[in-house]
Design a protein around this motif. Structure first.
Motif, PDB file in Angstrom:
ATOM      1  N   MET A  15      17.068  47.159 -11.684  1.00  0.00           N
ATOM      2  CA  MET A  15      15.905  46.272 -11.839  1.00  0.00           C
ATOM      3  C   MET A  15      14.938  46.900 -12.846  1.00  0.00           C
ATOM      4  O   MET A  15      14.646  48.090 -12.765  1.00  0.00           O
ATOM      5  CB  MET A  15      15.204  46.103 -10.486  1.00  0.00           C
ATOM      6  N   LYS A  16      14.473  46.086 -13.781  1.00  0.00           N
ATOM      7  CA  LYS A  16      13.545  46.571 -14.802  1.00  0.00           C
ATOM      8  C   LYS A  16      12.127  46.048 -14.483  1.00  0.00           C
ATOM      9  O   LYS A  16      11.936  44.844 -14.318  1.00  0.00           O
ATOM     10  CB  LYS A  16      13.995  46.041 -16.171  1.00  0.00           C
ATOM     11  N   ILE A  17      11.178  46.995 -14.401  1.00  0.00           N
ATOM     12  CA  ILE A  17       9.801  46.606 -14.084  1.00  0.00           C
ATOM     13  C   ILE A  17       8.890  46.983 -15.251  1.00  0.00           C
ATOM     14  O   ILE A  17       8.865  48.158 -15.667  1.00  0.00           O
ATOM     15  CB  ILE A  17       9.284  47.306 -12.802  1.00  0.00           C
TER      16      ILE A  17
ATOM     17  N   ILE B 174      15.844  51.799 -10.504  1.00  0.00           N
ATOM     18  CA  ILE B 174      14.747  50.984 -11.025  1.00  0.00           C
ATOM     19  C   ILE B 174      14.308  51.590 -12.349  1.00  0.00           C
ATOM     20  O   ILE B 174      14.050  52.793 -12.423  1.00  0.00           O
ATOM     21  CB  ILE B 174      13.544  50.971 -10.043  1.00  0.00           C
ATOM     22  N   GLU B 175      14.246  50.761 -13.372  1.00  0.00           N
ATOM     23  CA  GLU B 175      13.772  51.233 -14.677  1.00  0.00           C
ATOM     24  C   GLU B 175      12.327  50.788 -14.856  1.00  0.00           C
ATOM     25  O   GLU B 175      12.020  49.598 -14.740  1.00  0.00           O
ATOM     26  CB  GLU B 175      14.645  50.628 -15.787  1.00  0.00           C
TER      27      GLU B 175
ATOM     28  N   ALA C  76      11.717  41.951 -21.427  1.00  0.00           N
ATOM     29  CA  ALA C  76      12.447  41.046 -20.517  1.00  0.00           C
ATOM     30  C   ALA C  76      12.589  41.647 -19.107  1.00  0.00           C
ATOM     31  O   ALA C  76      13.695  41.879 -18.622  1.00  0.00           O
ATOM     32  CB  ALA C  76      13.821  40.699 -21.091  1.00  0.00           C
ATOM     33  N   PRO C  77      11.454  41.906 -18.449  1.00  0.00           N
ATOM     34  CA  PRO C  77      11.509  42.551 -17.129  1.00  0.00           C
ATOM     35  C   PRO C  77      11.920  41.585 -16.024  1.00  0.00           C
ATOM     36  O   PRO C  77      11.816  40.361 -16.175  1.00  0.00           O
ATOM     37  CB  PRO C  77      10.056  42.995 -16.917  1.00  0.00           C
ATOM     38  N   HIS C  78      12.369  42.174 -14.883  1.00  0.00           N
ATOM     39  CA  HIS C  78      12.607  41.361 -13.685  1.00  0.00           C
ATOM     40  C   HIS C  78      11.314  41.170 -12.904  1.00  0.00           C
ATOM     41  O   HIS C  78      11.208  40.275 -12.067  1.00  0.00           O
ATOM     42  CB  HIS C  78      13.636  42.044 -12.778  1.00  0.00           C
TER      43      HIS C  78
END
Ligand SMILES: NC(=O)c1ccc[n+]([C@@H]2O[C@H](COP(=O)([O-])OP(=O)(O)OC[C@H]3O[C@@H](n4cnc5c(N)ncnc54)[C@H](OP(=O)(O)O)[C@@H]3O)[C@@H](O)[C@H]2O)c1
Length: 300
Positions: free
Chosen positions: A1-3, A25-26, A51-53
């Motif tokens: 998951m990219k935050i 988690i990135e 383009a984060p989640h």
């Protein structure tokens, strides 16, 4: 998951980057100049390229006294910018966590404040942060608003560093003893927000709404200062005596709430996370700050 986390140099943003390490988690940190809350048109390209989640808005104008003189700037950064970020994230189907403050309360309650208690901010900071909460809520239904309090860490500016720094040059410090709250270590706040992010990933949606998340235990500024200096003394750091004073003796532009303790039970129930006890966390922060200062020869 990219935050995507805004406020890249702040206490919370830096703590999120540290605490996410080793998990799947990135964290992508963004701040000025690429993201400027005074100029929300900067949001579009960063959201597109990252383009984060999930977005965590950790940027804020946190100068509580300074804002009394610049309310327009405070509202732009703390309310209008979160509104725009929430609108853009809704359009991109991205959830957002907005971080807010205990200063939305007037501090007149003798009980810890729950999420159901009515805010009544007494300062420009509190008013602008409350407006930010309301804007995020109305612009993006997939949101969390998380109020926290009295944040400290080894990073940035905070009360622990202020006391250690003052003790380097003064033998006696006066600290307010009749204002109470929950000192919150920034790593704990980060861990709580990451727990909420994992919840979102597992359930593909938030328990939408408002939460309080602050350190365990109630303290006055005076008690915190005593703890800081006790540990500092034991570690060979700066030493000073602390004298308790009442809030009225402390000259500040923005009035502080007499009691802004937060009840964090709802967060613990829904996300299974509690922040640590303030005494333990202040002790380790003092240790870290003194260790850091041995390397950089200064406590700021
Ligand atoms: N600190 C507390 O005691 C406390 C208590 C309750 C709630 N909170 C809330 O918790 C959140 C995190 O606080 P924190 O302690 O991490 O704050 P912080 O250390 O003061 O960091 C705030 C960050 O916001 C950035 N910022 C300020 N103006 C900006 C702008 N125009 N555009 C982009 N970035 C901007 C700052 O950037 P620069 O580094 O470039 O200045 C800084 O990195 C905030 O929402 C705050 O309101 C904090």
């Amino acid at each position: 998951m990219k935050i995507l986390v805004t406020g890249k140099n702040g206490q919370l943003a830096r703590s999120l980057a540290v605490r996410a390490q080793g998990h799947d988690i990135e964290i992508v940190l963004a701040g000025r100049p690429e993201i400027d809350h005074a100029n929300p048109s900067t949001f579009v390209s960063v959201l597109k390229s990252v383009a984060p989640h999930l977005v965590i808005n950790a940027a804020a104008h946190t100068g509580v006294d300074q804002q009394e003189d610049e309310p327009q700037r405070a509202f732009r950064i703390n309310a209008e910018a979160p509104a725009e970020l929430a609108r853009l994230t809704r359009l991109a189907a991205i959830p957002i966590i907005q971080v807010s403050t205990d200063y939305v309360f007037d501090g007149k309650s003798s009980e810890p404040y729950a999420e159901t208690d009515k805010p009544n901010p007494q300062t420009v900071y509190g008013l602008s942060k409350l407006a930010g909460e309301q804007a995020v809520r109305s612009e993006n239904p997939d949101h969390l608003v998380v109020r926290t309090a009295w944040v400290f860490s080894r990073y940035g500016r905070n009360f622990v560093k202020t006391i250690l720094s003052a003790a380097q040059t003064r033998k006696r410090l006066q600290v307010v003893a009749d204002q109470f709250g929950n000192p919150t270590e920034a790593h704990d706040l980060a861990d709580g927000l990451l727990a909420a992010a994992r919840f979102w990933r597992e359930h593909q949606g938030f328990l939408q709404g408002l939460y309080h998340l602050a350190g365990q235990g109630r303290a006055s500024w005076y008690e915190v200062a005593r703890q800081i200096l006790e540990i500092s003394k034991a570690m060979g750091g700066p030493i000073a005596d602390v004298e308790p004073i009442v809030g009225d003796q402390w000259v500040a532009k923005a009035p502080r709430p007499a009691n802004s303790e937060l009840n964090s039970e709802r967060f613990a129930h829904d996300f299974g996370y509690r922040a640590g006890d303030w005494r333990d966390r202040v002790s380790s922060a003092v240790g870290n700050i003194i260790a850091d200062s041995v390397t950089c020869h200064d406590i700021r």
